[in-house]
Design a protein around this motif. Structure first.
Motif, PDB file in Angstrom:
ATOM      1  N   ALA A  13       0.699  -1.197   0.156  1.00  0.00           N
ATOM      2  CA  ALA A  13      -0.005  -0.005   0.004  1.00  0.00           C
ATOM      3  C   ALA A  13       0.773   1.313  -0.058  1.00  0.00           C
ATOM      4  CB  ALA A  13      -0.892   0.104   0.968  1.00  0.00           C
ATOM      5  N   ARG A  14       0.909   1.926  -1.049  1.00  0.00           N
ATOM      6  CA  ARG A  14       1.537   3.265  -1.059  1.00  0.00           C
ATOM      7  C   ARG A  14       1.026   4.155  -2.071  1.00  0.00           C
ATOM      8  NH1 ARG A  14       5.464   1.496  -5.503  1.00  0.00           N
ATOM      9  NH2 ARG A  14       5.215  -0.823  -5.828  1.00  0.00           N
ATOM     10  N   GLU A  15       1.516   5.428  -2.212  1.00  0.00           N
ATOM     11  CA  GLU A  15       1.173   6.332  -3.120  1.00  0.00           C
ATOM     12  C   GLU A  15       2.051   7.128  -4.170  1.00  0.00           C
ATOM     13  OE1 GLU A  15       0.682  10.572  -1.998  1.00  0.00           O
ATOM     14  OE2 GLU A  15       1.352   9.892   0.311  1.00  0.00           O
ATOM     15  N   LYS A  20       8.316  14.118  -8.719  1.00  0.00           N
ATOM     16  CA  LYS A  20       8.313  15.364  -9.608  1.00  0.00           C
ATOM     17  C   LYS A  20       7.981  15.002 -10.971  1.00  0.00           C
ATOM     18  CE  LYS A  20      10.284  17.832  -6.428  1.00  0.00           C
ATOM     19  NZ  LYS A  20       9.750  19.014  -5.976  1.00  0.00           N
ATOM     20  N   ALA A  21       7.446  15.928 -11.511  1.00  0.00           N
ATOM     21  CA  ALA A  21       6.973  16.002 -12.706  1.00  0.00           C
ATOM     22  C   ALA A  21       7.445  17.310 -13.450  1.00  0.00           C
ATOM     23  CB  ALA A  21       5.440  15.816 -13.222  1.00  0.00           C
ATOM     24  N   GLY A  22       8.627  17.471 -13.959  1.00  0.00           N
ATOM     25  CA  GLY A  22       9.288  18.647 -14.334  1.00  0.00           C
ATOM     26  C   GLY A  22       9.143  19.782 -13.219  1.00  0.00           C
ATOM     27  N   GLU A  23       8.590  20.777 -13.144  1.00  0.00           N
ATOM     28  CA  GLU A  23       8.604  22.053 -12.068  1.00  0.00           C
ATOM     29  C   GLU A  23       7.758  21.619 -11.116  1.00  0.00           C
ATOM     30  OE1 GLU A  23       6.300  25.402 -14.415  1.00  0.00           O
ATOM     31  OE2 GLU A  23       8.417  25.487 -14.365  1.00  0.00           O
ATOM     32  N   PHE A  24       6.646  20.677 -11.358  1.00  0.00           N
ATOM     33  CA  PHE A  24       5.755  20.152 -10.499  1.00  0.00           C
ATOM     34  C   PHE A  24       5.692  18.806  -9.619  1.00  0.00           C
ATOM     35  CE2 PHE A  24       3.946  22.864 -13.856  1.00  0.00           C
ATOM     36  CZ  PHE A  24       3.423  23.550 -13.362  1.00  0.00           C
ATOM     37  N   SER A  25       4.773  18.789  -8.799  1.00  0.00           N
ATOM     38  CA  SER A  25       4.927  17.465  -7.941  1.00  0.00           C
ATOM     39  C   SER A  25       3.612  16.823  -7.980  1.00  0.00           C
ATOM     40  CB  SER A  25       5.509  17.372  -6.563  1.00  0.00           C
ATOM     41  OG  SER A  25       6.715  18.130  -6.557  1.00  0.00           O
ATOM     42  N   VAL A  26       3.637  15.458  -7.903  1.00  0.00           N
ATOM     43  CA  VAL A  26       2.172  14.635  -7.749  1.00  0.00           C
ATOM     44  C   VAL A  26       1.838  15.124  -6.182  1.00  0.00           C
ATOM     45  CG1 VAL A  26       0.947  12.542  -7.721  1.00  0.00           C
ATOM     46  CG2 VAL A  26       2.903  12.962  -9.255  1.00  0.00           C
ATOM     47  N   LYS A  27       0.501  15.481  -6.371  1.00  0.00           N
ATOM     48  CA  LYS A  27      -0.267  15.717  -4.962  1.00  0.00           C
ATOM     49  C   LYS A  27      -0.068  14.568  -4.054  1.00  0.00           C
ATOM     50  CE  LYS A  27      -3.690  18.891  -6.772  1.00  0.00           C
ATOM     51  NZ  LYS A  27      -5.043  19.321  -7.083  1.00  0.00           N
ATOM     52  N   GLU A 258      -6.386  15.453 -22.479  1.00  0.00           N
ATOM     53  CA  GLU A 258      -6.650  14.800 -21.515  1.00  0.00           C
ATOM     54  C   GLU A 258      -5.469  14.743 -20.543  1.00  0.00           C
ATOM     55  OE1 GLU A 258      -9.434  13.690 -24.216  1.00  0.00           O
ATOM     56  OE2 GLU A 258      -7.243  13.885 -24.448  1.00  0.00           O
ATOM     57  N   ARG A 259      -4.326  14.759 -21.156  1.00  0.00           N
ATOM     58  CA  ARG A 259      -3.061  14.812 -20.212  1.00  0.00           C
ATOM     59  C   ARG A 259      -3.090  16.181 -19.446  1.00  0.00           C
ATOM     60  NH1 ARG A 259      -0.785  12.426 -24.739  1.00  0.00           N
ATOM     61  NH2 ARG A 259       0.730  13.946 -25.097  1.00  0.00           N
ATOM     62  N   GLU A 260      -3.463  17.316 -19.997  1.00  0.00           N
ATOM     63  CA  GLU A 260      -3.520  18.594 -19.489  1.00  0.00           C
ATOM     64  C   GLU A 260      -4.352  18.518 -18.226  1.00  0.00           C
ATOM     65  OE1 GLU A 260      -1.842  21.855 -18.623  1.00  0.00           O
ATOM     66  OE2 GLU A 260      -0.902  20.655 -20.193  1.00  0.00           O
ATOM     67  N   GLN A 261      -5.641  17.754 -18.417  1.00  0.00           N
ATOM     68  CA  GLN A 261      -6.607  17.674 -17.312  1.00  0.00           C
ATOM     69  C   GLN A 261      -6.024  16.892 -16.223  1.00  0.00           C
ATOM     70  OE1 GLN A 261     -10.504  16.493 -18.684  1.00  0.00           O
ATOM     71  NE2 GLN A 261     -10.221  17.406 -20.673  1.00  0.00           N
ATOM     72  N   LEU A 262      -5.407  15.920 -16.467  1.00  0.00           N
ATOM     73  CA  LEU A 262      -4.742  15.391 -15.501  1.00  0.00           C
ATOM     74  C   LEU A 262      -3.804  15.801 -14.674  1.00  0.00           C
ATOM     75  CD1 LEU A 262      -4.473  11.612 -17.498  1.00  0.00           C
ATOM     76  CD2 LEU A 262      -5.931  12.158 -15.368  1.00  0.00           C
ATOM     77  N   ARG A 263      -2.919  16.632 -15.345  1.00  0.00           N
ATOM     78  CA  ARG A 263      -1.978  17.334 -14.598  1.00  0.00           C
ATOM     79  C   ARG A 263      -2.444  18.403 -13.964  1.00  0.00           C
ATOM     80  NH1 ARG A 263       2.197  17.243 -20.083  1.00  0.00           N
ATOM     81  NH2 ARG A 263       2.673  14.985 -19.943  1.00  0.00           N
ATOM     82  N   GLY A 264      -3.564  19.168 -14.408  1.00  0.00           N
ATOM     83  CA  GLY A 264      -4.089  19.970 -13.759  1.00  0.00           C
ATOM     84  C   GLY A 264      -4.783  19.404 -12.355  1.00  0.00           C
TER      85      GLY A 264
END
Length: 269
Positions: A13-15, A20-27, A258-264
Motif C-alpha cells: 500500500a503506497r501512493e 516530481k513531474a518537471g517543475e511540479f509534483s504529484v499531489k 486529457e493529459r493537461e486535465q490530469l496534470r491540472g
C-alpha cells in the motif's frame, strides 16, 4: 517505507504523491496503489473513506479472483471493475484447473502452471498493453481518473499490487510527465514492500533447486519484480506507437487535452 500510506491490513500500500513531474509534483494522498484490499480491516476502511476521502476504487483483477475475494464496500467510493487479463487469454488455460488451484491457496502450484502456459516471462506485461482486454481496462482506468471529483482520492489495485497495478502506474506517471527513472523506481518499490514474501519463497526454492530462469519466474510469481519486465512493456509501446504518449492517445483516448486535465488535477506547483 518510502511512499507508504497508513494501511496496516493491505499489502503493498503506497501512493504516487511527491514524485516530481518537471517543475511540479504529484499531489499527496490522492493517487493510491495497493495489493488486494479484500482483507481490509474496519480501521483501514475508515481511513480510506474518511482520511483519504476515497472517491473511486478500481479493481484490475480477473473474474475468478474477484469472485473468490471480493472487495469490501468503501463508504463514499464508487467501485469499478476493469480486468486487465483473464486466464482464458493464454493458450493451455483450463478454467476448472485454475479455479481449483486458487481455492487450494497453493500459490507455488498456481505459479508453476502459469509458467507452463507462458505467462510469467519478461513478455508478460506486453499482453497487458497490447491485448484488447488490457487496452479496455486501462482506458477505463484513465476515464475514472478524469471523472473523479478534484480532491477525492483514487485507489487502484490487483492481487499483489505490482503487475497490473504497476503497469497502470507507469502509464499514469507517463501521462503526468514523470521521468523514466522515477517510474522504474516506483515499480521496483514492490521488492521492498514484498520483501518478507520474497525471502520466504527463496527459502522454499533453495531446497528444490530449480534452474535459474524458473527460479526467477517463481520469485516473480511470489512478489518480486524485475526492471526488464516493465521496460519490456514500455519498449513494445515505443516500437508499435513511437512513444508511450502516442499509445495513450491512440489506444486509451488520453491525448494532449486529457493529459493537461490530469496534470491540472493531480499535480501541484
Amino acid at each position: 517505507m518510502e511512499q507508504a500510506i497508513d494501511l496496516s491490513s493491505i499489502g503493498n500500500a503506497r501512493e504516487l504523491g511527491g514524485y516530481k513531474a518537471g517543475e511540479f509534483s504529484v499531489k499527496r494522498g490522492i493517487l493510491l496503489r495497493t495489493g488486494s484490499i479484500s482483507k481490509a480491516d474496519e480501521e483501514d476502511i475508515r481511513k480510506l473513506s474518511q482520511e483519504y476521502s476515497l472517491g473511486a476504487l478500481i479493481d484490475l483483477r480477473m473474474k475468478t479472483e474477484k469472485e473468490e475475494e471480493p472487495d469490501p464496500e468503501i463508504p463514499g467510493a464508487t467501485y469499478y471493475s476493469f480486468p486487465v487479463m483473464e486466464m482464458s487469454d493464454y493458450p493451455g488455460y483450463d478454467e476448472e484447473e485454475v479455479t481449483r488451484l486458487l481455492l487450494s491457496e497453493d500459490r507455488m502450484a498456481l505459479i508453476r502452471r502459469s509458467i507452463e502456459i507462458g505467462m510469467l516471462d519478461a513478455s508478460f506485461y506486453e499482453t497487458f498493453v497490447m491485448f484488447d482486454r488490457g487496452k479496455k481496462a486501462y482506458r477505463g482506468f484513465f476515464q475514472v481518473l478524469l471523472d473523479t471529483p478534484r480532491h477525492r482520492a483514487v485507489l487502484w489495485h490487483c492481487t499483489d499490487g505490482k503487475d497490473r497495478t504497476g503497469v497502470a502506474s507507469m502509464l499514469l506517471l507517463s501521462a503526468l510527465g514523470v521521468d523514466r527513472e522515477t517510474i522504474l523506481k516506483d515499480y521496483l518499490l514492490s521488492n521492498e514492500y514484498n520483501a518478507e514474501r520474497i525471502q520466504y519463497a527463496k527459502e522454499i526454492l533453495a531446497a528444490k533447486r530449480p534452474d535459474p530462469n524458473t527460479e526467477k519466474m517463481m520469485l516473480f510469481g511470489m512478489g518480486a519484480v524485475y526492471e526488464e519486465y516493465l521496460l519490456a512493456s514500455i519498449r513494445v509501446l515505443e516500437k508499435n506507437y513511437g512513444s508511450v504518449e502516442a499509445y495513450l492517445e491512440q489506444e486509451l483516448g488520453v491525448g494532449p487535452e486529457e493529459r493537461e486535465q490530469l496534470r491540472g488535477k493531480y499535480l501541484i506547483g
